[in-house]
Scaffold this active site. Structure first.
Site, short mmCIF file in Angstrom:
data_model
loop_
_atom_site.label_atom_id
_atom_site.label_comp_id
_atom_site.label_asym_id
_atom_site.label_seq_id
_atom_site.Cartn_x
_atom_site.Cartn_y
_atom_site.Cartn_z
N LYS A 125 0.83 -1.20 0.00
CA LYS A 125 0.00 0.00 0.00
C LYS A 125 0.88 1.26 0.00
O LYS A 125 0.73 2.15 -0.83
CB LYS A 125 -0.92 0.00 1.22
CG LYS A 125 -1.71 -1.28 1.44
CD LYS A 125 -2.70 -1.55 0.33
CE LYS A 125 -3.68 -2.67 0.70
NZ LYS A 125 -3.08 -4.01 0.82
N LYS A 160 -8.21 1.73 4.14
CA LYS A 160 -7.78 0.33 4.11
C LYS A 160 -6.57 0.11 5.01
O LYS A 160 -5.74 1.01 5.21
CB LYS A 160 -7.45 -0.11 2.68
CG LYS A 160 -6.49 0.78 1.91
CD LYS A 160 -6.43 0.34 0.44
CE LYS A 160 -5.65 1.32 -0.41
NZ LYS A 160 -5.62 0.91 -1.83
N ARG A 210 -5.08 -4.79 -13.10
CA ARG A 210 -3.85 -5.40 -12.62
C ARG A 210 -2.88 -5.50 -13.79
O ARG A 210 -3.15 -6.14 -14.80
CB ARG A 210 -4.14 -6.79 -12.05
CG ARG A 210 -2.91 -7.65 -11.79
CD ARG A 210 -1.89 -7.04 -10.81
NE ARG A 210 -2.47 -6.71 -9.53
CZ ARG A 210 -2.61 -7.57 -8.52
NH1 ARG A 210 -2.24 -8.84 -8.68
NH2 ARG A 210 -3.12 -7.18 -7.37
N ARG A 225 -10.34 -5.79 -13.25
CA ARG A 225 -11.24 -6.50 -12.34
C ARG A 225 -12.46 -5.63 -12.07
O ARG A 225 -12.33 -4.51 -11.59
CB ARG A 225 -10.49 -6.85 -11.06
CG ARG A 225 -9.36 -7.84 -11.30
CD ARG A 225 -8.33 -7.85 -10.21
NE ARG A 225 -7.64 -6.56 -10.15
CZ ARG A 225 -6.74 -6.24 -9.20
NH1 ARG A 225 -6.46 -7.11 -8.26
NH2 ARG A 225 -6.17 -5.06 -9.20
N ARG A 233 -15.49 -2.89 -3.97
CA ARG A 233 -14.24 -3.58 -4.24
C ARG A 233 -14.36 -4.44 -5.50
O ARG A 233 -15.38 -5.10 -5.70
CB ARG A 233 -13.85 -4.45 -3.05
CG ARG A 233 -13.69 -3.68 -1.76
CD ARG A 233 -13.62 -4.62 -0.56
NE ARG A 233 -14.84 -5.39 -0.43
CZ ARG A 233 -15.01 -6.38 0.46
NH1 ARG A 233 -14.01 -6.71 1.26
NH2 ARG A 233 -16.15 -7.04 0.52
N ASP A 273 -1.67 -2.07 -9.38
CA ASP A 273 -3.11 -1.84 -9.43
C ASP A 273 -3.35 -0.41 -9.88
O ASP A 273 -2.86 0.54 -9.25
CB ASP A 273 -3.75 -2.08 -8.06
CG ASP A 273 -3.79 -3.55 -7.68
OD1 ASP A 273 -3.50 -4.39 -8.55
OD2 ASP A 273 -4.10 -3.85 -6.51
N GLU A 281 -1.87 0.62 -5.79
CA GLU A 281 -1.08 -0.33 -5.01
C GLU A 281 0.01 -0.92 -5.89
O GLU A 281 -0.11 -0.95 -7.12
CB GLU A 281 -1.95 -1.47 -4.46
CG GLU A 281 -2.98 -1.03 -3.42
CD GLU A 281 -3.69 -2.20 -2.77
OE1 GLU A 281 -3.22 -3.35 -2.91
OE2 GLU A 281 -4.74 -1.96 -2.14
N ASN A 283 1.86 -4.53 -5.80
CA ASN A 283 1.86 -5.85 -5.18
C ASN A 283 3.17 -6.57 -5.45
O ASN A 283 3.53 -6.78 -6.61
CB ASN A 283 0.68 -6.66 -5.71
CG ASN A 283 -0.65 -6.05 -5.32
OD1 ASN A 283 -1.20 -6.38 -4.29
ND2 ASN A 283 -1.17 -5.16 -6.15
#
Length: 321
Positions: A125, A160, A210, A225, A233, A273, A281, A283
């Site tokens: 994050k 979050k 993504r 997504r 979400r 993301d 984000e 990842n």
């Protein structure tokens, strides 16, 4: 022949239709690389030497029987050429302790993907803060007054935690939300934990993309997504579905901003993301979406990743046993 070790969550619990670790390991098996399987609890350190209780692993393309364990053994990790760290978050102190152990393997010549220090340093994050030109307005704090001021400024925000995944405990909060106080109390543990606030991005209706990067270079397609009805979400883990999209010029620009830093830190495989024009984000622990993109576009991203890893092993002049 490259000896590959993997640290992952229990393989019996995965869905092979969407599990990226399975895709990577299948690509390794296609190259006749022996696979040494371990879970987090199988690792240990003895007088500074890292070991693992391992099982030899064989994979099958069968949704009813997708793996078989062979012989069990205990090995020093420096018997491996490559070790994939694919343990999912939560990113807690057990995860941090595991990276210390894997760092000892790295010091003994094993290529650990991703680099243990980078796994500790690049919080998925907070790492967006290194690229403020790419990110939406973002705040990290544990203080209620800071969060309220951020909400007053932006009116519609996302809150979050910093160490979870899959959309867990992610809240959308409006300026008139009657639950705002309890949400802040719950996430911060009454101002004892840092959390992240980001401006809500309406472009989420077009998907949370993504984008996968291999050694700093993007796969040319993203998995957008899409959130299910009534859900903020878009994570696949909470019922979202994926749609393939070619990278936009903005997506590629974000990758150009982030990619070199990932390379420098030894983050060979990452997932960005992106919502609309903004990076939300980065990842690095166990990026997913390989299987979905492979299926849509006829790719073999696992093989592409192993190509990059094999090149690194050669460049480092590592002896392949």
């Amino acid at each position: 022949m490259i000896k590959l070790g993997v640290v992952m969550d229990p393989i019996g619990s995965i869905s092979i239709k969407k599990d990226s670790t399975y895709a990577i390991l299948l690509a390794a098996q296609n190259r006749s690389w022996p696979i040494y399987y371990a879970e987090q609890g199988d690792l240990y350190l003895d007088d500074g030497v890292p070991y693992a209780r391992i099982r030899h692993l064989t994979l099958f393309r069968d949704t009813q029987r997708w793996f078989e364990f062979g012989d069990e053994d205990t090995i020093a990790l420096d018997q491996l050429d490559l070790l994939l760290m694919r343990k999912d978050p939560p990113f807690d102190m057990e995860y941090v302790h595991t990276t210390y152990l894997l760092e000892q393997a790295e010091a003994r010549g094993v290529l650990v993907v991703n680099r243990p220090q980078a796994l500790r340093d690049a919080n998925e994050k907070m790492f967006t803060a290194w690229f403020p030109q790419c990110a939406p307005p973002t705040l990290v704090t544990r203080r209620y007054q800071d969060l309220r001021a951020f909400l007053d400024e932006h009116n519609d925000i996302i809150l979050k935690p910093l160490g979870s995944m899959g959309g867990e405990s992610v809240f959308r909060v409006g300026s008139k939300d009657p639950n705002v106080n309890v949400i802040m109390e719950t996430l911060t543990g009454y101002q004892q934990r840092f959390i992240m606030a980001q401006q809500y991005l309406p472009d989420i209706k077009h998907g949370d993309k993504r984008v996968l990067l291999i050694d700093g270079k993007p796969v040319p397609y993203a998995l957008a997504r899409m959130a299910p009805p009534g859900e903020t979400r878009a994570n696949l883990a909470v019922g979202g579905h994926g749609e393939g999209k070619e990278l936009s010029p903005r997506d590629r620009w974000i990758c150009e901003q982030v990619g070199p830093t990932l390379q420098e830190r030894g983050i060979v495989f990452a997932g960005l993301d992106i919502i609309g024009d903004f990076l939300t984000e980065i990842n690095v622990t166990s990026p997913t979406c390989i299987r979905e993109l492979d299926s849509i576009y006829g790719l073999d991203i696992g093989a592409q990743l192993l190509d990059a890893i094999e090149s690194k092993l050669r460049i480092d002049h590592k002896m392949i046993r």
